[in-house]
Scaffold this motif. Structure first.
Motif, short mmCIF file in Angstrom:
data_model
loop_
_atom_site.label_atom_id
_atom_site.label_comp_id
_atom_site.label_asym_id
_atom_site.label_seq_id
_atom_site.Cartn_x
_atom_site.Cartn_y
_atom_site.Cartn_z
N PRO A 12 1.00 -1.24 -0.57
CA PRO A 12 0.32 -0.17 -0.19
C PRO A 12 1.27 1.19 -0.17
CG PRO A 12 -0.68 -1.45 1.54
CD PRO A 12 1.30 -2.22 1.34
N GLU A 13 0.21 2.46 -0.39
CA GLU A 13 0.96 3.50 -0.33
C GLU A 13 0.82 4.35 0.61
OE1 GLU A 13 1.86 7.39 -4.21
OE2 GLU A 13 0.73 5.82 -4.97
N PHE A 14 1.60 4.81 0.95
CA PHE A 14 1.17 6.17 1.81
C PHE A 14 -0.02 7.01 1.91
CE2 PHE A 14 1.59 9.92 3.89
CZ PHE A 14 2.17 9.93 5.32
N GLN A 15 -0.17 7.49 0.19
CA GLN A 15 -1.53 7.90 0.54
C GLN A 15 -2.71 7.40 0.42
OE1 GLN A 15 -1.22 11.22 0.60
NE2 GLN A 15 -3.38 11.08 1.11
N GLU A 16 -2.07 6.29 0.35
CA GLU A 16 -3.34 5.17 0.17
C GLU A 16 -3.92 4.76 1.53
OE1 GLU A 16 -3.71 0.99 -1.22
OE2 GLU A 16 -2.15 1.75 -2.55
N ILE A 17 -2.64 4.90 2.43
CA ILE A 17 -3.38 4.62 3.94
C ILE A 17 -3.94 5.66 4.26
CG2 ILE A 17 -1.83 4.05 5.97
CD1 ILE A 17 0.69 2.63 4.58
N LEU A 18 -3.21 6.86 4.18
CA LEU A 18 -4.39 8.17 4.39
C LEU A 18 -5.29 7.81 4.18
CD1 LEU A 18 -1.54 10.79 4.75
CD2 LEU A 18 -1.87 9.69 6.31
N ASN A 19 -5.98 7.88 3.32
CA ASN A 19 -7.07 7.55 2.51
C ASN A 19 -8.27 6.68 3.15
OD1 ASN A 19 -6.32 10.29 1.54
ND2 ASN A 19 -5.81 8.98 -0.87
N SER A 20 -7.67 5.36 3.73
CA SER A 20 -8.01 4.40 4.15
C SER A 20 -9.73 4.31 5.71
CB SER A 20 -7.27 2.87 4.24
OG SER A 20 -6.73 3.48 5.46
N ARG A 21 -9.32 5.56 6.30
CA ARG A 21 -10.15 5.64 7.30
C ARG A 21 -8.84 5.38 8.56
NH1 ARG A 21 -14.86 2.71 5.14
NH2 ARG A 21 -14.16 1.14 6.44
N ILE A 22 -8.02 5.56 8.68
CA ILE A 22 -6.95 5.37 9.50
C ILE A 22 -6.91 6.52 9.98
CG2 ILE A 22 -4.25 4.66 9.96
CD1 ILE A 22 -4.83 2.53 8.45
N ASN A 23 -6.92 6.91 11.04
CA ASN A 23 -6.46 8.20 11.90
C ASN A 23 -5.11 8.14 11.10
OD1 ASN A 23 -6.05 10.45 13.21
ND2 ASN A 23 -6.98 9.49 14.63
N PRO A 24 -4.85 10.08 10.49
CA PRO A 24 -3.59 9.74 10.15
C PRO A 24 -2.35 10.07 11.67
CG PRO A 24 -5.22 11.47 9.30
CD PRO A 24 -5.35 10.67 9.95
N GLU A 25 -2.48 10.01 12.72
CA GLU A 25 -1.38 9.89 13.55
C GLU A 25 -0.92 9.33 13.89
OE1 GLU A 25 -2.94 12.76 17.32
OE2 GLU A 25 -3.82 13.93 16.00
N TRP A 26 -2.08 7.81 13.37
CA TRP A 26 -1.58 6.67 13.76
C TRP A 26 -0.39 6.50 12.88
CZ3 TRP A 26 -0.83 2.65 10.41
CH2 TRP A 26 0.29 1.19 10.82
N LEU A 27 -0.24 5.93 11.56
CA LEU A 27 0.66 6.26 11.04
C LEU A 27 1.91 7.70 11.02
CD1 LEU A 27 1.70 5.12 7.97
CD2 LEU A 27 0.05 6.84 6.71
N TYR A 28 2.03 8.39 11.29
CA TYR A 28 2.84 8.94 11.62
C TYR A 28 3.47 9.15 13.22
CZ TYR A 28 0.89 12.76 7.92
OH TYR A 28 0.07 12.60 7.37
#
Length: 63
Positions: A12-28
């Motif tokens: 999965p791509e970074f932007q795709e993960i952000l668009n997948s309803r995951i809270n952006p803070e989780w990814l960061y």
């Protein structure tokens, strides 16, 4: 929380993960704490192994 990701994909791509309803803070947070590392960075894209995302969720659950 159930992210809307295609788990059959290897990368999965970074932007795709952000668009997948995951809270952006989780990814960061997962990246900042080196729980989730990019599998490939190039051409302006950050890709992550699907298996690494699943493992990261065990350490820092999706929120």
């Amino acid at each position: 929380m159930e992210p809307d990701l295609d788990w059959s994909k290897n990368f999965p791509e970074f932007q795709e993960i952000l668009n997948s309803r995951i809270n952006p803070e989780w990814l960061y947070s997962a990246k900042a704490n080196m729980v989730l590392n990019p599998a490939y960075t190039g051409e302006g894209k950050q890709l992550f192994f699907t298996k690494d995302i699943i493992e990261a969720n065990k350490t820092i659950p999706f929120f």
